[in-house]
Motif scaffolding. Sequence first.
Motif, PDB file in Angstrom:
ATOM      1  N   THR A  44      37.234  48.183  38.483  1.00 45.46           N
ATOM      2  CA  THR A  44      38.483  47.789  39.121  1.00 45.46           C
ATOM      3  C   THR A  44      39.517  47.496  38.047  1.00 45.46           C
ATOM      4  N   ASP A  45      40.792  47.591  38.439  1.00 43.23           N
ATOM      5  CA  ASP A  45      41.855  47.245  37.514  1.00 43.23           C
ATOM      6  C   ASP A  45      42.214  45.775  37.693  1.00 43.23           C
ATOM      7  N   ALA A  46      43.266  45.339  37.006  1.00 38.55           N
ATOM      8  CA  ALA A  46      43.650  43.932  37.043  1.00 38.55           C
ATOM      9  C   ALA A  46      44.083  43.482  38.426  1.00 38.55           C
ATOM     10  N   ALA A  47      44.583  44.396  39.248  1.00 40.20           N
ATOM     11  CA  ALA A  47      45.034  44.055  40.593  1.00 40.20           C
ATOM     12  C   ALA A  47      43.887  44.072  41.598  1.00 40.20           C
ATOM     13  N   GLY A  48      42.705  44.551  41.171  1.00 43.81           N
ATOM     14  CA  GLY A  48      41.561  44.598  42.067  1.00 43.81           C
ATOM     15  C   GLY A  48      41.370  45.943  42.737  1.00 43.81           C
ATOM     16  N   SER A  49      42.222  46.905  42.454  1.00 45.50           N
ATOM     17  CA  SER A  49      42.076  48.244  43.020  1.00 45.50           C
ATOM     18  C   SER A  49      40.980  49.003  42.292  1.00 45.50           C
TER      19      SER A  49
END
Length: 64
Positions: A44-49
Amino acid sequence: MRITRVFRSRWNALVWAGGVLWFAYDVANAQPQQPANTEAAAATDAAGSSVDNADLSVLANAMR
C-alpha cells in the motif's frame, strides 16, 4: 536500595539478580509477535491505496 548495599548480603544479591532477570524477560517478551499467517501483505502507499506493478514501473522510471 543503594547499589553499594546490594552485595553485602547473599539474599540481597539474589533478589537483585532476580529483578534483573525479570526485567530482561519482560523486555524480551514485549516484542511484537509475528503472525502465524505467512501470506505476504498487499503493498500500500502512504494514503492506504493498493499499489500494483504499473505504479511501481512509473516510480522506477521517475527515479532514472
